[in-house]
Enzyme design. Sequence first.
Site, short mmCIF file in Angstrom:
data_model
loop_
_atom_site.label_atom_id
_atom_site.label_comp_id
_atom_site.label_asym_id
_atom_site.label_seq_id
_atom_site.Cartn_x
_atom_site.Cartn_y
_atom_site.Cartn_z
N GLU A 96 -1.70 -7.13 7.39
CA GLU A 96 -0.34 -7.08 7.92
C GLU A 96 -0.24 -8.00 9.13
OE1 GLU A 96 2.66 -7.01 7.73
OE2 GLU A 96 3.25 -4.90 7.50
N HIS A 152 0.82 -1.21 0.00
CA HIS A 152 0.00 0.00 0.00
C HIS A 152 0.86 1.26 0.00
CE1 HIS A 152 1.03 0.85 4.18
NE2 HIS A 152 0.91 -0.45 4.40
#
Length: 221
Positions: free
Chosen positions: A88, A11
């Site tokens: 994550e 990202h």
Amino acid sequence: MATVELYLVRHGQTYLNKYHRIQGWSDSPLTAKGIADAKNAGERLAKLPLAAAYASDTNRAQTTAQHILTANQALAVGDLQTEPAFREENFGYFEGLDTGFVWHAIGSPVGLDSFNAMIRHLTIEKTKDMFKAQDPYGDAEDNAEFWERVQPALDRVVAQASDGDKIVIATHSTTIRSIVSKFGPDIDISVPVDNGSITKLTVKNGHYRVDDYNNTTGKIN
């Protein structure tokens, strides 16, 4: 079995990235630079005939994927699929804390004062286990817990694909490093994953191979 290409995109920069804060299952919006990171990844992947697109369920990953798909000639934003398993690493108690403080607190007792140093000297797998061991609440993921969610998700994406499919996954730094460590053990993952960078894997007959890691400027096939 099918041959499938996976394009893992980290990202774009977020505000917690900018402020050097731990951001695992926590989330924050993209900065102006982060939007540029995402758009740059989209431009680099624009002509790739994508068959599917996935993102973790975080705002930062989904926003990045939306910018990628806005630029893509094969898919549209509405084609994006959300997969929570591509989050994550969960840093538990350490979420939101200053990165320098956390790396020093966990690594300095063994002579290591940065996340990259811990990965380089201990491996990323053992580093996850250290976070788990030092989390007073036990909420951080160890390596086994991380892979219990990530590997089935990767396998599901591949199983649903057709031969020759190219698939983009908007995901996260430590997730990408962990995947590369498992399937490309000769690659130096102590080199950080840049926001908006592209990592490519090829999956053939169930075998995962890392073709490119942390590509920020080179050609993407």
